[in-house]
Structures are given as structure tokens and as C-alpha cells.
Scaffold this active site. Structure first.
Site, mmCIF file in Angstrom:
data_model
loop_
_atom_site.group_PDB
_atom_site.id
_atom_site.type_symbol
_atom_site.label_atom_id
_atom_site.label_comp_id
_atom_site.label_asym_id
_atom_site.label_seq_id
_atom_site.Cartn_x
_atom_site.Cartn_y
_atom_site.Cartn_z
ATOM 1 N N ASN A 275 0.667 -1.273 -0.029
ATOM 2 C CA ASN A 275 0.001 -0.007 0.153
ATOM 3 C C ASN A 275 0.863 1.233 -0.095
ATOM 4 O OD1 ASN A 275 -1.780 1.958 0.452
ATOM 5 N ND2 ASN A 275 -2.314 1.264 2.670
ATOM 6 N N LYS B 86 0.086 4.296 -0.200
ATOM 7 C CA LYS B 86 -0.721 5.393 0.256
ATOM 8 C C LYS B 86 -0.530 6.643 -0.392
ATOM 9 C CE LYS B 86 -0.268 3.052 4.737
ATOM 10 N NZ LYS B 86 0.151 3.297 6.266
ATOM 11 N N HIS C 54 -9.542 1.291 5.311
ATOM 12 C CA HIS C 54 -8.204 1.531 6.110
ATOM 13 C C HIS C 54 -8.463 2.592 7.168
ATOM 14 C CE1 HIS C 54 -3.914 2.606 6.560
ATOM 15 N NE2 HIS C 54 -3.594 1.592 6.040
ATOM 16 N N GLU D 65 -6.789 4.755 8.060
ATOM 17 C CA GLU D 65 -6.385 6.407 7.737
ATOM 18 C C GLU D 65 -7.766 6.791 7.171
ATOM 19 O OE1 GLU D 65 -2.881 5.483 5.633
ATOM 20 O OE2 GLU D 65 -1.849 5.088 7.422
ATOM 21 N N GLU E 51 -5.143 -4.773 11.055
ATOM 22 C CA GLU E 51 -4.061 -3.639 11.022
ATOM 23 C C GLU E 51 -4.271 -2.806 12.297
ATOM 24 O OE1 GLU E 51 -2.000 -2.789 7.048
ATOM 25 O OE2 GLU E 51 -3.979 -1.606 7.054
ATOM 26 N N GLY F 111 2.886 2.321 10.661
ATOM 27 C CA GLY F 111 3.951 3.286 10.553
ATOM 28 C C GLY F 111 4.421 3.742 11.804
ATOM 29 N N SER G 109 3.805 -1.919 10.462
ATOM 30 C CA SER G 109 4.977 -2.154 10.389
ATOM 31 C C SER G 109 5.721 -3.586 10.085
ATOM 32 C CB SER G 109 5.270 -1.733 11.909
ATOM 33 O OG SER G 109 5.258 -0.473 12.166
HETATM 34 P P1 PGA Z 1 2.859 0.354 7.405
HETATM 35 O O1 PGA Z 1 1.441 0.435 7.053
HETATM 36 O O2 PGA Z 1 3.593 -1.028 7.020
HETATM 37 O O3 PGA Z 1 3.837 1.713 6.777
HETATM 38 O O4 PGA Z 1 2.834 0.299 9.059
HETATM 39 C C1 PGA Z 1 0.565 -0.573 6.798
HETATM 40 C C2 PGA Z 1 -0.591 0.003 6.288
HETATM 41 O O5 PGA Z 1 -1.099 0.908 6.764
HETATM 42 O O6 PGA Z 1 -1.238 -0.656 5.207
#
Ligand code: PGA
Length: 260
Positions: A12, A14, A97, A99, A167, A173, A212
Site C-alpha cells: 500500500n 498510500k 483503512h 487512515e 491492521e 507506520g 510495520s
Molecule cells: P505500515 O503501513 O507497513 O507502514 O505500518 C501498513 C498499512 O497501513 O497498510
């Protein structure tokens, strides 16, 4: 007997990536096509790169997905992109997601509509769920994840058209991850819920871990029961890191194949 779909390693991007980043995508597409192919691979670039990405993926083993879709089929919704528009360039879409849930105040109801739009357009819906740090500290993880799951997927969801991504919000992140035991517990609970929601077909739905995931922790996480791949953010932006995770997933799949 119906076979379970292959594990999935999904990247992803983003709100990252520009025309220059397509070089990473080219490296990924080339390398994936030289791998044995027992693990499915998808990259979810921003909308602006979808058409380019589709061209690069071409007939390689790399598949392209989009990061979100509208909850509506078409119409007066400036700036939004429908699942049908996406289906001209991609095979999958991420919905729910954290976010989107946090920044755009998306509820489970909205996400269920997006899941339905994705299925109507013939896309695979990657439905994301996960608890916040506060919810975990309050001991509410399983309850929160269960509610998000049942309320965010579409009644027509099955192992062919839907993938679940667990997640934990606090792991995205941040470099933090739950312990292996904590991941295993949540994935087992999601599996149980899928079985009760869909019957035996729920046993075939892929459940990805995200948050992560990186080359140094991927192998241990991917070996857990009920972990059928990963949704990778930061580490998907560099082809080498992403490919390292992909190869670890292939290794796990080879070991599982030998064991059965
Ligand atoms: P990340 O993000 O691997 O940077 O933690 C995962 C995601 O949000 O899909």
C-alpha cells in the site's frame, strides 16, 4: 474440495509515489515474474499512477489495486472515484483503512457500501480492520475487530472476492507490532467470526496482517496460523524490502506445502 486462494503480499503506497517511483514498480514486476508464483502479489499505488502501473504490470505476475473507492456507483461527487472506474485499471481495492476511518470519518456502514461497490465492479475488496491503542489497553481488541468485520464486509463477501487485513492502528507506520501471540489471537478470532458468518467458506478467506511489517519481522509473522499474507505500507516503497518480504512469504508457503 475447494482450494484456499494463495497467500497475498500487498503493498500500500498510500499518498506516496510519483512517475519516478515507477522504477520500483518495474523492479517488483520483473522480480515477481521470476519467482515460482505460489504467493499472489499486489501493489496499490495512488490513483494518479494506476494507468501507468497497469501498463508496467502488463502480463507479469504483479497485480495492481487502488487504495479506496466511492461508496456510490456514479454521479455528482466531485473528487471521488468509483469502483467501476477503478476496474478499468486494477483488480482490487483497499477499503476501510484506518487512515480513511480516522481522517475521513468513515464508518463501518460507509465501508460496507464501498465493499459492495467493489464486488459489483468485479474487484477484490481488501477490507481493513484494527483496534486503536486505547481500545487495546481497555481490553476491547477482539470486540472492536469483530464489530468492524461483520459491519464492514458485504453479505455477498466470500473467499474469492474479499480479503481481510488486520491492521492494529497503533502499529501502522510506528515500527511497533503486537507480539506474535497477540497477532495469532486476533487472527484466530477473525477466522472464527468468518466461519460463523460464511460457514465453511470462511475458512478459505485470506486474513492479512498489516502494521510495520518489514523484512526483519515478516518471516515470524507469516508463519503464524491464520496469517495468509501481509499488507505492507512503508516497506513496500522500496522494491528490495518489498521483495524480501515477498520471498519470505514464498518460503513459508513452500514449507507449508511440504508439511501437508
Ligand atoms: P505500515 O503501513 O507497513 O507502514 O505500518 C501498513 C498499512 O497501513 O497498510
Amino acid at each position: 474440495m475447494v482450494d484456499k486462494p494463495r497467500p497475498l503480499i500487498a503493498g500500500n503506497w498510500k499518498m506516496n509515489g510519483d512517475l519516478q517511483s515507477l522504477a520500483e514498480l518495474e523492479s517488483i514486476a520483473g522480480a515477481i515474474s521470476r519467482e515460482p508464483g505460489q504467493v499472489q502479489c499486489m501493489i496499490f499505488p495512488p490513483f494518479t499512477l494506476l494507468a501507468h502501473a497497469q501498463g508496467i504490470a502488463g502480463t507479469s505476475r504483479l497485480e495492481i489495486g487502488a487504495q479506496d473507492c466511492s461508496a456510490n456507483p456514479s454521479g455528482a461527487s466531485t473528487g471521488d472515484i468509483s469502483a467501476r472506474m477503478i476496474a478499468e485499471f486494477a483488480t482490487a481495492v483497499i477499503v476501510g483503512h484506518s487512515e480513511r476511518r480516522a481522517i475521513h470519518a468513515e464508518t463501518n456502514t460507509i465501508i460496507a457500501s464501498k465493499s459492495a461497490m467493489a464486488l459489483d465492479a468485479g474487484l477484490t475488496a481488501i477490507v481493513c480492520i484494527g483496534e486503536t491503542l486505547q481500545e487495546r489497553e481497555n481490553g476491547a481488541t477482539l470486540e472492536v475487530v469483530k464489530r468492524q468485520l461483520v459491519e464492514s464486509i458485504c453479505p455477498r463477501s466470500n473467499h474469492r472476492n474479499t480479503v481481510i487485513a488486520y491492521e492494529p492502528v497503533w502499529a501502522i507506520g510506528t515500527g511497533l507490532t503486537p507480539s506474535l501471540q497477540e497477532i495469532a489471537t486476533v487472527h484466530a478470532s477473525i477466522r472464527a467470526e468468518l466461519l460463523s458468518f460464511m460457514g465453511s467458506g470462511g475458512g478459505l478467506v485470506r486474513i492479512l496482517y498489516g502494521g510495520s511489517m518489514k523484512p526483519s519481522n515478516a518471516l515470524a509473522i507469516l508463519q503464524l496460523e491464520n496469517v495468509d499474507g501481509g499488507l505492507i505500507g512503508g516497506a513496500s516503497l522500496k522494491a528490495d524490502d518489498f521483495l524480501s518480504i515477498y520471498r519470505q512469504a514464498s518460503k513459508v508457503q513452500t514449507i507449508r506445502g511440504i508439511a501437508t
